[in-house]
Design a protein around this motif. Structure first.
Motif, PDB file in Angstrom:
ATOM      1  N   LEU A  55     -15.589  -8.398  -7.693  1.00  0.00           N
ATOM      2  CA  LEU A  55     -14.490  -7.463  -7.459  1.00  0.00           C
ATOM      3  C   LEU A  55     -13.922  -7.556  -6.047  1.00  0.00           C
ATOM      4  N   GLN A  56     -14.778  -7.905  -5.081  1.00  0.00           N
ATOM      5  CA  GLN A  56     -14.402  -7.783  -3.676  1.00  0.00           C
ATOM      6  C   GLN A  56     -13.121  -8.536  -3.330  1.00  0.00           C
ATOM      7  N   THR A  57     -13.064  -9.813  -3.662  1.00  0.00           N
ATOM      8  CA  THR A  57     -11.945 -10.643  -3.224  1.00  0.00           C
ATOM      9  C   THR A  57     -10.626 -10.179  -3.823  1.00  0.00           C
ATOM     10  N   GLN A  58     -10.610  -9.911  -5.141  1.00  0.00           N
ATOM     11  CA  GLN A  58      -9.350  -9.515  -5.761  1.00  0.00           C
ATOM     12  C   GLN A  58      -8.871  -8.165  -5.249  1.00  0.00           C
ATOM     13  N   LEU A  59      -9.799  -7.278  -4.960  1.00  0.00           N
ATOM     14  CA  LEU A  59      -9.399  -5.977  -4.420  1.00  0.00           C
ATOM     15  C   LEU A  59      -8.874  -6.111  -2.990  1.00  0.00           C
ATOM     16  N   THR A  60      -9.563  -6.892  -2.188  1.00  0.00           N
ATOM     17  CA  THR A  60      -9.116  -7.088  -0.804  1.00  0.00           C
ATOM     18  C   THR A  60      -7.739  -7.729  -0.774  1.00  0.00           C
ATOM     19  N   ASP A  61      -7.540  -8.759  -1.565  1.00  0.00           N
ATOM     20  CA  ASP A  61      -6.237  -9.435  -1.609  1.00  0.00           C
ATOM     21  C   ASP A  61      -5.136  -8.471  -2.044  1.00  0.00           C
ATOM     22  N   ALA A  62      -5.439  -7.646  -3.019  1.00  0.00           N
ATOM     23  CA  ALA A  62      -4.437  -6.698  -3.517  1.00  0.00           C
ATOM     24  C   ALA A  62      -4.097  -5.658  -2.456  1.00  0.00           C
ATOM     25  N   VAL A  63      -5.103  -5.191  -1.727  1.00  0.00           N
ATOM     26  CA  VAL A  63      -4.850  -4.202  -0.670  1.00  0.00           C
ATOM     27  C   VAL A  63      -3.998  -4.811   0.429  1.00  0.00           C
ATOM     28  N   HIS A  64      -4.328  -6.034   0.875  1.00  0.00           N
ATOM     29  CA  HIS A  64      -3.549  -6.669   1.940  1.00  0.00           C
ATOM     30  C   HIS A  64      -2.098  -6.901   1.502  1.00  0.00           C
ATOM     31  N   ALA A  65      -1.901  -7.353   0.263  1.00  0.00           N
ATOM     32  CA  ALA A  65      -0.544  -7.613  -0.226  1.00  0.00           C
ATOM     33  C   ALA A  65       0.267  -6.324  -0.298  1.00  0.00           C
ATOM     34  N   ALA A  66      -0.354  -5.273  -0.821  1.00  0.00           N
ATOM     35  CA  ALA A  66       0.360  -3.997  -0.921  1.00  0.00           C
ATOM     36  C   ALA A  66       0.618  -3.403   0.456  1.00  0.00           C
ATOM     37  N   THR A  67      -0.356  -3.544   1.356  1.00  0.00           N
ATOM     38  CA  THR A  67      -0.175  -3.034   2.719  1.00  0.00           C
ATOM     39  C   THR A  67       1.037  -3.681   3.373  1.00  0.00           C
ATOM     40  N   ALA A  68       1.177  -4.983   3.224  1.00  0.00           N
ATOM     41  CA  ALA A  68       2.336  -5.681   3.785  1.00  0.00           C
ATOM     42  C   ALA A  68       3.629  -5.160   3.172  1.00  0.00           C
ATOM     43  N   SER A  69       3.619  -4.910   1.869  1.00  0.00           N
ATOM     44  CA  SER A  69       4.824  -4.407   1.200  1.00  0.00           C
ATOM     45  C   SER A  69       5.187  -3.008   1.680  1.00  0.00           C
ATOM     46  N   PHE A  70       4.188  -2.166   1.868  1.00  0.00           N
ATOM     47  CA  PHE A  70       4.452  -0.811   2.360  1.00  0.00           C
ATOM     48  C   PHE A  70       4.992  -0.846   3.787  1.00  0.00           C
ATOM     49  N   ILE A  71       4.397  -1.677   4.635  1.00  0.00           N
ATOM     50  CA  ILE A  71       4.802  -1.698   6.038  1.00  0.00           C
ATOM     51  C   ILE A  71       6.217  -2.236   6.197  1.00  0.00           C
ATOM     52  N   THR A  72       6.585  -3.238   5.423  1.00  0.00           N
ATOM     53  CA  THR A  72       7.917  -3.837   5.543  1.00  0.00           C
ATOM     54  C   THR A  72       8.981  -3.083   4.750  1.00  0.00           C
ATOM     55  N   GLY A  73       8.583  -2.046   4.024  1.00  0.00           N
ATOM     56  CA  GLY A  73       9.551  -1.237   3.304  1.00  0.00           C
ATOM     57  C   GLY A  73       9.895  -1.733   1.914  1.00  0.00           C
ATOM     58  N   GLN A  74       9.223  -2.779   1.446  1.00  0.00           N
ATOM     59  CA  GLN A  74       9.472  -3.247   0.085  1.00  0.00           C
ATOM     60  C   GLN A  74       8.953  -2.243  -0.939  1.00  0.00           C
ATOM     61  N   ARG A  75       7.935  -1.505  -0.516  1.00  0.00           N
ATOM     62  CA  ARG A  75       7.440  -0.395  -1.327  1.00  0.00           C
ATOM     63  C   ARG A  75       7.402   0.839  -0.441  1.00  0.00           C
ATOM     64  N   SER A  76       7.543   2.001  -1.058  1.00  0.00           N
ATOM     65  CA  SER A  76       7.572   3.260  -0.322  1.00  0.00           C
ATOM     66  C   SER A  76       6.206   3.933  -0.385  1.00  0.00           C
ATOM     67  N   VAL A  77       5.673   4.275   0.797  1.00  0.00           N
ATOM     68  CA  VAL A  77       4.392   4.983   0.828  1.00  0.00           C
ATOM     69  C   VAL A  77       4.520   6.310   0.089  1.00  0.00           C
ATOM     70  N   GLU A  78       5.636   6.965   0.267  1.00  0.00           N
ATOM     71  CA  GLU A  78       5.830   8.276  -0.343  1.00  0.00           C
ATOM     72  C   GLU A  78       6.012   8.193  -1.854  1.00  0.00           C
ATOM     73  N   ASP A  79       6.772   7.207  -2.310  1.00  0.00           N
ATOM     74  CA  ASP A  79       7.135   7.162  -3.731  1.00  0.00           C
ATOM     75  C   ASP A  79       6.226   6.272  -4.578  1.00  0.00           C
ATOM     76  N   ASP A  80       5.625   5.239  -3.962  1.00  0.00           N
ATOM     77  CA  ASP A  80       4.904   4.238  -4.753  1.00  0.00           C
ATOM     78  C   ASP A  80       3.390   4.264  -4.573  1.00  0.00           C
ATOM     79  N   TRP A  81       2.885   5.192  -3.775  1.00  0.00           N
ATOM     80  CA  TRP A  81       1.452   5.182  -3.484  1.00  0.00           C
ATOM     81  C   TRP A  81       0.606   5.431  -4.731  1.00  0.00           C
ATOM     82  N   ASP A  82       0.993   6.395  -5.548  1.00  0.00           N
ATOM     83  CA  ASP A  82       0.199   6.713  -6.743  1.00  0.00           C
ATOM     84  C   ASP A  82       0.123   5.521  -7.688  1.00  0.00           C
TER      85      ASP A  82
END
Length: 555
Positions: free
Chosen positions: A499-526
Motif C-alpha cells: 500500500l505504501q508506494t501507491q498511497l505516497t504517490d497519490a498524496v504527492h500528486a494530489a498535493t501538487a494539484s492542490f498547491i498549483t490550483g488545479q484542484r481546490s482544497v475547499e471544494d475537492d478535499w472530500d
C-alpha cells in the motif's frame, strides 16, 4: 491542550518483521550470555584489543582487512591514496577490500548484493528500514547482540538521551540490525534563502515569525520589486513537489510533508496513528502553500529542475529559494561568477506555524549494516571495535570529519580547529585549491554517518554565520517527541508495503494539484479523501494501529 503528532517514516518506520533469524542461532563464534548478549571467542578476536573501552584509541593488534561496500559520491570520487585510507592503515592497522558502487546505483546494487549473499562486512550509507527486507533471510547481523563490544556507542546513547529512539529501532524479534548515526542535537539545515537587498527595498528588516507572515513578506517584496517574475521560485522539486519547503514547514503544522512525508502520523492525544495525507493538519499546510501560488508570489512551476530554479534566483527573476547551510556558499559563488559581485543573501530563521516552533522528531541519521557472515570472520571482534571507535568515539568522529592534526587542520590554544589555508570545506576557505573530501577523503558520508556527531563537532565545521544561524534555530525550536514503533509481523509488513508506494504517490500528486490550483482544497478535499480510502489508507492505518496495540500489550 494542543495535540502533538509525529511521524512514522514510511518504510523506515515499518522496520519490523516477524522472523526467527538463522543468524541468531548459536555459531562457533557465539555463546549466548543473555537476551541481547553473546560472547565472541578467541578464534574470532584476531586483531582485537584486550583493553578497548570508551575513549581508547582503536588500533588492531595486527593488520586486519575488512570488506566494505562503498558508496562512491560523484562530488568526491574515491581515491586509493586518500589520506583517510593511509592513516587508517598506518595508525590503526586497518585496510579495506572495497566494493565501489556509484551513488546513483548504490541502493539498487546494495540490495542485490545483500540479497544474493554477497554482502561485505560493512555495508555503508544505509537508512533505517531498508534492512527489513533482508532480516528474514539472515543476511544482516543482529548487532544489538553485540552492543557490549561497543562502549562508545553505548555511552553516546546514554549521554545524549537516545534510549527511547534506540528501542524504537527493534524488530519484532526484539533485535536491532541497523547501526545509526547519532546526533547530540537535532539536525537543522534547511530553510529559505532570500535576497536581503530586495527584502530591504521592501522595507522588511525582520524575519517572518510564521509562515503566514512569510506570505505577507513575499507580497511586499514582489510589490517593491516589480522586475521579479515571482518573489519565490523553488528548487529540489523535481522528485517531490516542493520537497524541501513543505518538509521544513510541516513540523510547525504537526504533520509531515515533502521530503519528510510518511503515510502515518502518531496522534499523541488519541494514542494512535492517523493517515497523514488526509489529516486536518496536512490540509492546513497544503492550503497555506496553495495560498502562496494563488497570491502570485510563488512560482507555480513546482516540479522544475534545480538548474532552472537556481538560474531564476541568480538572474534576478526571483528573490527567494530553498537552501541549506551548505548551498548558500554555492549561491554566492554563482552570483560572483555571473559578474554581480557580492550579492547579500542569507538563510531566514525557520518560521513557526499553527502548532508552534518545531523540528521533526528523532536524532538518528543514516548508518551502516554489518553482514551476518562477518560474525564468522577471524577479525569479527576487531571489526566491532573499529566501527565503534570510528563512528561513535569523540576521537574517531573528529578524525572522520576534520582529518589529522598537522596535515589537514591545526588546533588553536583554545582548542578551536582551523583548516589548513589551502584546504576548503563548504563555506570554509572557499576557493582554496584542495578539498577536504575530494582530495583527502574526510567529511565523507561513508565514514561520517550523515554528520551524526556532537553539537560541538557539527558547529565546528561551519562558518560563524552558519553556526550562529544553527544555534538560533536550536534555541528557539522544540523537537517533536519520538513516536512509538509498532512492530509489524511478516504478513502485516507485506500487506502495508503493497500500500505504501501507491498511497505516497497519490498524496504527492494530489498535493501538487492542490498547491498549483488545479484542484481546490475547499471544494475537492472530500473527494481526495475518498480516493485515498479507495487506495487503502484506512486499511494501512488499521494495520499499523493493530500492530501498535499488540506491541504495547506485549511490552
Amino acid at each position: 491542550m494542543r495535540i502533538t503528532r509525529h511521524t512514522l517514516v514510511g518504510a523506515a518506520g515499518l522496520a519490523a518483521v516477524a522472523v526467527a533469524l538463522s543468524a541468531c542461532s548459536a555459531t562457533p563464534s557465539e555463546e549466548a550470555v543473555g537476551d541481547d548478549g553473546v560472547t565472541i571467542d578467541e578464534a574470532h578476536s584476531v586483531g582485537a584489543m584486550e583493553d578497548f573501552e570508551a575513549g581508547v584509541t582503536f588500533k588492531a593488534t595486527e593488520p586486519v582487512n575488512f570488506s566494505l561496500m562503498y558508496r562512491d559520491h560523484p562530488n568526491y570520487p574515491v581515491k586509493d591514496d586518500w589520506s583517510v585510507f593511509q592513516h587508517l592503515e598506518e595508525d590503526h592497522n586497518v585496510t579495506f577490500s572495497r566494493t565501489d558502487i556509484p551513488m546513483a546505483d548504490y541502493d539498487q546494487k546494495k540490495s542485490l548484493l545483500i540479497g544474493s549473499g554477497e554482502a561485505t562486512d560493512i555495508i555503508s550509507s544505509t537508512y533505517a528500514g531498508t534492512e527489513t527486507q533482508f532480516v528474514s533471510g539472515g543476511a544482516i547481523l543482529p548487532v544489538s547482540d553485540y552492543f557490549d563490544y561497543m562502549p562508545n556507542f553505548q555511552q553516546k546513547i546514554e549521554d545524549w538521551g537516545l534510549e527511547e529512539d534506540l528501542q524504537n529501532r527493534r524488530q519484532e524479534d526484539g533485535k536491532i540490525y541497523h547501526l545509526p548515526g547519532l546526533r547530540e542535537v537535532p539536525d537543522v539545515q534547511y530553510s529559505v534563502v532570500i535576497r536581503e537587498d530586495l527584502w530591504e527595498k521592501a522595507g522588511i528588516t525582520e524575519d517572518p515569525a510564521t509562515w503566514d507572515e512569510y506570505l505577507e513578506q513575499l507580497e511586499q517584496v514582489k510589490e517593491a520589486n516589480p522586475e521579479l517574475d515571482y518573489a519565490m521560485s523553488d528548487r529540489w522539486t523535481d522528485a517531490t513537489p516542493l520537497g524541501s519547503l513543505l518538509s521544513v514547514m510541516a513540523p510547525n503544522y504537526d504533520t509531515a510533508a515533502g521530503w519528510g512525508y510518511a503515510n502515518t502520523w502518531y496522534d499523541e492525544e488519541a494514542g494512535e496513528y492517523v493517515f497523514t495525507g488526509t489529516s486536518d493538519e496536512y490540509r492546513e499546510l497544503v492550503a497555506d502553500a496553495a495560498a502562496l501560488v494563488e497570491a502570485g508570489v510563488l512560482d507555480p512551476e513546482i516540479t522544475q529542475s534545480d538548474d532552472q530554479a537556481v538560474q531564476k534566483f541568480i538572474s534576478g527573476k526571483s528573490a527567494a529559494i530553498s537552501g541549506n547551510t551548505q548551498v548558500i556558499a554555492e549561491y554566492r559563488q554563482k552570483f560572483a561568477d555571473s559578474g554581480q559581485g557580492d550579492v547579500p543573501i542569507r538563510l531566514i530563521s525557520i518560521p513557526g506555524g499553527p502548532a508552534g516552533d518545531n523540528l521533526p522528531s528523532g536524532r538518528f541519521t543514516s548508518g551502516i549494516l554489518i553482514s551476518s557472515e562477518a560474525a564468522e570472520k577471524p577479525y569479527f571482534k576487531a571489526l566491532l571495535q573499529f566501527v565503534d571507535w570510528l563512528y561513535y568515539s569523540d576521537e574517531g568522529l573528529e578524525f572522520a570529519q576534520w582529518g589529522v592534526e598537522g596535515e589537514t587542520f591545526t588546533r588553536e590554544a583554545d582548542g578551536t580547529r582551523k583548516l589548513m589555508d589551502d584546504i576548503a570545506w563548504s563555506s570554509i576557505n572557499a576557493g582554496a585549491p584542495k578539498l577536504l573530501n575530494a582530495d583527502y577523503g574526510y567529511s565523507n558520508g561513508v565514514f561520517l554517518l550523515a554528520n551524526g556527531s556532537s553539537e560541538e563537532l557539527v558547529l565546528s565545521m561551519m562558518t560563524d554565520e552558519i553556526a550562529e544561524w544553527t544555534a538560533q534555530q536550536l534555541e528557539k525550536k522544540e523537537q517533536l517527541p519520538t513516536a512509538p514503533a509498532p512492530l509489524l509481523n511478516e504478513i502485516e509488513l507485506e500487506q502495508t508495503s503493497l500500500l505504501q508506494t501507491q498511497l505516497t504517490d497519490a498524496v504527492h500528486a494530489a498535493t501538487a494539484s492542490f498547491i498549483t490550483g488545479q484542484r481546490s482544497v475547499e471544494d475537492d478535499w472530500d473527494a481526495y479523501v475518498t480516493e485515498l480510502e479507495g487506495l487503502g489508507s484506512t486499511q494501512l492505518v488499521d494495520t499499523i494501529n493493530a500492530a501498535l496495540e499488540r506491541t504495547q500489550s506485549e511490552g
